[in-house]
Design an enzyme around this catalytic site. Structure first.
Site, PDB file in Angstrom:
ATOM      1  N   ASP A  53      -0.230 -26.100   8.443  1.00  0.00           N
ATOM      2  CA  ASP A  53       0.508 -25.070   8.783  1.00  0.00           C
ATOM      3  C   ASP A  53       1.432 -25.062  10.019  1.00  0.00           C
ATOM      4  O   ASP A  53       1.502 -25.724  10.802  1.00  0.00           O
ATOM      5  CB  ASP A  53      -0.722 -23.872   9.033  1.00  0.00           C
ATOM      6  CG  ASP A  53      -1.288 -23.294   8.013  1.00  0.00           C
ATOM      7  OD1 ASP A  53      -1.042 -24.124   6.612  1.00  0.00           O
ATOM      8  OD2 ASP A  53      -1.821 -22.288   8.144  1.00  0.00           O
ATOM      9  N   ASP A  54       2.478 -24.044   9.745  1.00  0.00           N
ATOM     10  CA  ASP A  54       3.216 -23.614  10.954  1.00  0.00           C
ATOM     11  C   ASP A  54       4.649 -24.350  11.107  1.00  0.00           C
ATOM     12  O   ASP A  54       5.317 -23.853  12.002  1.00  0.00           O
ATOM     13  CB  ASP A  54       2.581 -23.431  12.129  1.00  0.00           C
ATOM     14  CG  ASP A  54       1.513 -22.567  12.356  1.00  0.00           C
ATOM     15  OD1 ASP A  54       1.163 -21.883  11.087  1.00  0.00           O
ATOM     16  OD2 ASP A  54       0.577 -22.361  13.016  1.00  0.00           O
ATOM     17  N   HIS A  79       4.836 -19.272   4.606  1.00  0.00           N
ATOM     18  CA  HIS A  79       3.755 -18.784   5.557  1.00  0.00           C
ATOM     19  C   HIS A  79       4.396 -17.587   6.332  1.00  0.00           C
ATOM     20  O   HIS A  79       4.319 -17.539   7.603  1.00  0.00           O
ATOM     21  CB  HIS A  79       3.472 -19.916   6.494  1.00  0.00           C
ATOM     22  CG  HIS A  79       2.172 -19.849   7.119  1.00  0.00           C
ATOM     23  ND1 HIS A  79       1.040 -18.993   6.879  1.00  0.00           N
ATOM     24  CD2 HIS A  79       1.899 -20.296   8.532  1.00  0.00           C
ATOM     25  CE1 HIS A  79       0.416 -19.153   7.908  1.00  0.00           C
ATOM     26  NE2 HIS A  79       0.571 -19.953   8.792  1.00  0.00           N
ATOM     27  N   HIS A 105       5.359 -15.671  11.360  1.00  0.00           N
ATOM     28  CA  HIS A 105       4.013 -15.731  11.814  1.00  0.00           C
ATOM     29  C   HIS A 105       3.414 -14.599  12.676  1.00  0.00           C
ATOM     30  O   HIS A 105       2.629 -14.957  13.430  1.00  0.00           O
ATOM     31  CB  HIS A 105       4.007 -17.233  12.564  1.00  0.00           C
ATOM     32  CG  HIS A 105       2.411 -17.713  12.573  1.00  0.00           C
ATOM     33  ND1 HIS A 105       1.635 -17.361  13.458  1.00  0.00           N
ATOM     34  CD2 HIS A 105       1.889 -18.484  11.448  1.00  0.00           C
ATOM     35  CE1 HIS A 105       0.585 -18.038  13.035  1.00  0.00           C
ATOM     36  NE2 HIS A 105       0.716 -19.074  11.922  1.00  0.00           N
ATOM     37  N   HIS A 139      -2.790 -27.852  11.426  1.00  0.00           N
ATOM     38  CA  HIS A 139      -1.273 -27.578  12.024  1.00  0.00           C
ATOM     39  C   HIS A 139      -0.368 -28.791  12.436  1.00  0.00           C
ATOM     40  O   HIS A 139      -0.757 -29.766  13.022  1.00  0.00           O
ATOM     41  CB  HIS A 139      -1.559 -26.577  13.077  1.00  0.00           C
ATOM     42  CG  HIS A 139      -2.215 -25.267  12.766  1.00  0.00           C
ATOM     43  ND1 HIS A 139      -3.579 -25.275  12.819  1.00  0.00           N
ATOM     44  CD2 HIS A 139      -1.707 -23.858  12.482  1.00  0.00           C
ATOM     45  CE1 HIS A 139      -3.912 -23.939  12.406  1.00  0.00           C
ATOM     46  NE2 HIS A 139      -2.851 -23.296  12.494  1.00  0.00           N
TER      47      HIS A 139
END
Length: 257
Positions: free
Chosen positions: A78-79, A129, A133, A225
């Protein structure tokens, strides 16, 4: 369920204190809606279509299985993308012949299109995503949720050279019935997780590895992440875990759509 915590809008214009969020039931491998979630209005009635037309709609239920079968594991990252950390994660995945799903923040994809293209070229899958965020977006309006999801889809698709995200993961697990249906109408299956490695908090490589080994029975989808700070511990944990999990007879795949 325990949602992982992260900054509210820490990649975008909405900046605020980190908030705690709720996602995964202890020992459970299936997402359940939070109390108070109502079946919101159809997203098609209120959300504009993204350019290029919609992909074939998919189920709006949270993906929680692996196409690799009973011993399957889904690695999700993620991210990002982030030039430094995504590159290192890609190197490890290539070394151990593992495919993963990269849940990308729209602004990061827009800033680093070369990394998005490298992820796609290596055979990994893309996941929307959101733009910024915002882990509290489940409390925001449907118009805001639409903007976050659809704009990120456009950003990621453009950065990739035309490859669309196959999944949607709400920041911190902040799904709503509306956001799930909207994503599904765009061909993006909502994607949860079963094991939160807590790598975002940088608890130490040993702690990340121990969390995976302790909680893997919860289900196949692991959350890591590749951006949002120093991800040295994540990289080292993956360096240990990937060969170890293979030795234990696990195979790696993608979340079932």
């Amino acid at each position: 369920m325990a949602r992982h915590s992260g900054g509210r809008g820490w990649y975008g214009k909405v900046i605020g204190a980190a908030v705690g969020v709720t996602m995964l039931a202890t020992g459970a491998s299936v997402w359940t809606a939070q109390a108070g979630d109502a079946d919101d209005a159809s997203p098609e009635a209120t959300a504009p279509a993204a350019p290029g037309g919609a992909a074939k709609p998919v189920s709006a239920t949270i993906a929680h299985s692996s196409e690799a079968g009973k011993r399957g594991i889904n690695i999700t990252i993620d991210d990002g993308p982030d030039p430094k950390w995504t590159s290192q994660v890609l190197d490890l995945l290539r070394e151990y012949d593992v495919k993963a799903t990269f849940c990308m923040v729209g602004t990061q994809a827009q800033a680093h299109p070369d990394m998005v293209k490298k992820v796609v070229a290596a055979g990994h899958r893309l996941c929307d995503h959101t733009v910024s965020h915002n882990t509290g977006m489940d409390k925001d309006s449907q118009a805001y949720q639409s903007q976050q999801i659809l704009d990120a889809e456009r950003m990621i698709t453009k950065a990739s050279g035309g490859v669309r995200p196959m999944y949607y993961r709400a920041p911190g697990g902040a799904f709503t019935p509306y956001s799930r249906k909207l994503a599904a109408s765009r061909g993006m299956r909502p994607l949860g997780w079963n094991v939160d490695t807590k790598d975002f908090e940088r608890p130490g490589t040993d702690a990340i590895v121990a969390t995976v080994e302790r909680e893997l029975s919860n289900g196949p989808t692991l959350l890591f992440h590749d951006a949002g700070g120093d991800r040295t511990q994540t990289v080292e944990a993956l360096r240990r875990l990937l060969p170890r999990l293979k030795e234990q007879g696990h195979t790696f795949g993608f979340p079932v759509r």
